[in-house]
Design an enzyme around this catalytic site. Sequence first.
Site, PDB file in Angstrom:
ATOM      1  CB  VAL A   1     -10.473 -31.219   2.965  1.00 30.53           C
ATOM      2  CG1 VAL A   1     -10.217 -32.067   4.197  1.00 30.53           C
ATOM      3  CG2 VAL A   1     -11.029 -29.858   3.371  1.00 30.53           C
TER       4      VAL A   1
ATOM      5  CD  GLU B   1     -10.727 -23.027  -1.318  1.00 32.47           C
ATOM      6  OE1 GLU B   1     -10.583 -22.227  -2.246  1.00 32.47           O
ATOM      7  OE2 GLU B   1     -11.743 -23.717  -1.165  1.00 32.47           O
TER       8      GLU B   1
ATOM      9  CE  LYS C   1     -15.175 -26.794   8.771  1.00 34.56           C
ATOM     10  NZ  LYS C   1     -13.961 -26.782   8.052  1.00 34.56           N
TER      11      LYS C   1
ATOM     12  CG  ASN D   1     -15.991 -22.738   8.873  1.00 38.50           C
ATOM     13  OD1 ASN D   1     -14.859 -22.410   9.238  1.00 38.50           O
ATOM     14  ND2 ASN D   1     -16.192 -23.548   7.861  1.00 38.50           N
TER      15      ASN D   1
ATOM     16  CB  CYS E   1     -15.990 -23.249   4.043  1.00 45.82           C
ATOM     17  SG  CYS E   1     -14.878 -24.329   3.141  1.00 45.82           S
TER      18      CYS E   1
ATOM     19  CE  LYS F   1     -19.581 -26.876   2.642  1.00 43.09           C
ATOM     20  NZ  LYS F   1     -19.454 -27.681   3.863  1.00 43.09           N
TER      21      LYS F   1
HETATM   22  C1  UGA Z   1     -12.608 -21.187   5.880  1.00 42.16           C
HETATM   23  C2  UGA Z   1     -12.022 -21.218   7.306  1.00 42.16           C
HETATM   24  O1  UGA Z   1     -11.235 -20.053   7.528  1.00 42.16           O
HETATM   25  C3  UGA Z   1     -11.173 -22.481   7.524  1.00 42.16           C
HETATM   26  O2  UGA Z   1     -10.719 -22.527   8.859  1.00 42.16           O
HETATM   27  C4  UGA Z   1     -12.031 -23.716   7.219  1.00 42.16           C
HETATM   28  O3  UGA Z   1     -11.283 -24.911   7.329  1.00 42.16           O
HETATM   29  C5  UGA Z   1     -12.575 -23.626   5.797  1.00 42.16           C
HETATM   30  O4  UGA Z   1     -13.348 -22.398   5.663  1.00 42.16           O
HETATM   31  C6  UGA Z   1     -13.441 -24.830   5.561  1.00 42.16           C
HETATM   32  O5  UGA Z   1     -14.461 -24.964   6.231  1.00 42.16           O
HETATM   33  O6  UGA Z   1     -13.026 -25.707   4.792  1.00 42.16           O
HETATM   34  P1  UGA Z   1     -11.650 -20.508   3.460  1.00 42.16           P
HETATM   35  O7  UGA Z   1     -13.080 -20.574   3.019  1.00 42.16           O
HETATM   36  O8  UGA Z   1     -10.611 -21.189   2.667  1.00 42.16           O
HETATM   37  O9  UGA Z   1     -11.512 -21.092   4.958  1.00 42.16           O
HETATM   38  O10 UGA Z   1     -11.227 -18.971   3.494  1.00 42.16           O
HETATM   39  P2  UGA Z   1     -11.138 -17.785   4.577  1.00 42.16           P
HETATM   40  O11 UGA Z   1      -9.759 -17.291   4.595  1.00 42.16           O
HETATM   41  O12 UGA Z   1     -11.743 -18.157   5.848  1.00 42.16           O
HETATM   42  O13 UGA Z   1     -12.041 -16.669   3.866  1.00 42.16           O
HETATM   43  C7  UGA Z   1     -13.435 -16.844   3.630  1.00 42.16           C
HETATM   44  C8  UGA Z   1     -14.041 -15.583   3.070  1.00 42.16           C
HETATM   45  O14 UGA Z   1     -14.080 -14.568   4.062  1.00 42.16           O
HETATM   46  C9  UGA Z   1     -13.302 -14.968   1.877  1.00 42.16           C
HETATM   47  O15 UGA Z   1     -14.240 -14.573   0.904  1.00 42.16           O
HETATM   48  C10 UGA Z   1     -12.599 -13.761   2.457  1.00 42.16           C
HETATM   49  O16 UGA Z   1     -12.401 -12.729   1.513  1.00 42.16           O
HETATM   50  C11 UGA Z   1     -13.595 -13.336   3.521  1.00 42.16           C
HETATM   51  N1  UGA Z   1     -12.972 -12.578   4.641  1.00 42.16           N
HETATM   52  C12 UGA Z   1     -12.068 -13.159   5.447  1.00 42.16           C
HETATM   53  C13 UGA Z   1     -13.366 -11.257   4.852  1.00 42.16           C
HETATM   54  O17 UGA Z   1     -14.212 -10.710   4.109  1.00 42.16           O
HETATM   55  N2  UGA Z   1     -12.814 -10.570   5.908  1.00 42.16           N
HETATM   56  C14 UGA Z   1     -11.904 -11.130   6.738  1.00 42.16           C
HETATM   57  O18 UGA Z   1     -11.469 -10.443   7.693  1.00 42.16           O
HETATM   58  C15 UGA Z   1     -11.512 -12.457   6.506  1.00 42.16           C
END
Ligand code: UGA
Length: 436
Positions: free
Chosen positions: A11, A157, A206, A210, A262, A265
């Site tokens: 971030v 990310e 937020k 999430n 994220c 947590k």
């Molecule tokens: C997440 C949120 O999407 C962001 O908006 C937020 O800012 C961030 O957390 C944070 O709080 O800082 P991130 O953790 O980078 O972002 O990744 P995501 O793309 O959201 O994926 C999270 C997890 O969900 C991954 O393990 C991904 O494989 C899984 N996922 C995602 C699924 O299993 N299925 C899906 O349809 C989408």
Amino acid sequence: MRITIVGHGYVGLVTASVFADFGNEVTVIGRTPEKIRRLNAGDPLIYEPGLEELLQRNLEAKRIHFTLKYDPAIKNSEVIFVAVGTPTSADGAADLSQVRTVVREVATHLKHGYSIVAIKSTVPVGTNAEMKQLIAKTISSKNQKFDIVSCPEFLREGTAINDTKHPDRVVLGSNSKSAIEKMLELHQPIGGERVITDLPSAELIKYASNSLLATKISFANLIAFYCEATGANAPQVLKAVGLDKRIGNSFLQVGIGYGGACFPKDVKALIHSGKLLGLDNQLLQEVEHINQVAKERFSRSILEKIGSKVKKKIAVWGISFKPNTDDTREAPAFAVIEKLVTAGHAVTAYDPAAMEHAKTKFGNKIALVSDPYAAVAKADVLVINTEWNEFRQIDLERVKQLLKTPLIFDGRNVYSPEKMKRLGFEYHSIGRKTVQ
Ligand code: UGA
């Protein structure tokens, strides 16, 4: 505008680089001399597509620099962002110790005049108000005027730069009109709707976002369990469900669950604050439970197939918690690999970016190779944990020749079962019939 950002994780560093790229003068404060040295030399320390170029461009233009010192950065800044971590403590609460330490330090260096302290770290409701009091208690002069703004971050990310430049919304929580005006000015080149609200609402937006995304994922995985029990096809079911505009297609991809720094947590922290508030929060407990079950079902199905009496060679593709990042925090792959190793099997793993973290986590308990084909050589089974693009159109004929047995467990539904059948694989995926 002159701004300071405390913290240089995903971030802090991405926000700093993007604001610098828009022409602002940005100072980033960290606490580890070696990291500050590398950042000033143009090394972003994390793998994030496009970040190294963005950072180097702005270092060259002298719009960004990194320091260990709060002085003179804080007193030269109009806006100070706090973007440090809020990890999970033992009881599930967000650990606010870094936020408190940083805010206290910021307060001791605030200039005479007016500054804005904007909290980007994900913090439970009430934290911004607490920080406001902390600053008021710490400042030494009435001339050190300040306002606090809750400015939660929504970047993902892997797509962090684009998400920062073109977010769906910019949320600004404050009870000060002048602070909101200044923040709107700073965010002017950034896309997205503006949501102007109070401090507690901004904080909760937020966590609610999430947690709802995590809920969608767990719901999708629950439907996948139904599909596996009935012969229905989860991606098709969920695609049709998501075509309802009220529901939407995103975050309904089935797999081995969510990981990262994220969702796990923040879901835990919201459960914890619900408990403190005396609220019934079984929904989120179930979201967590399903996420756990998704990982366990996957490793169990692999072990049921290959047994645990004879030591097998298992190839693993994908270690990071999702593609396009080297981040392995709460990575489902770690849980899966752990189970396979504990059952006595030999794991050889490959990931395009996360090998260092895998080495730190497993040491010599698993073998790491720098090529996906090398991982599958003479392996009894291939296990896929992360859907990196480079696996999508990999030479599967070659993979089949290299494997001892043409057996694949795919935790992210990278391939079509029909194609895999044609190629002669026994292909197990999530929420879809296995073709043999
Ligand atoms: C997440 C949120 O999407 C962001 O908006 C937020 O800012 C961030 O957390 C944070 O709080 O800082 P991130 O953790 O980078 O972002 O990744 P995501 O793309 O959201 O994926 C999270 C997890 O969900 C991954 O393990 C991904 O494989 C899984 N996922 C995602 C699924 O299993 N299925 C899906 O349809 C989408």
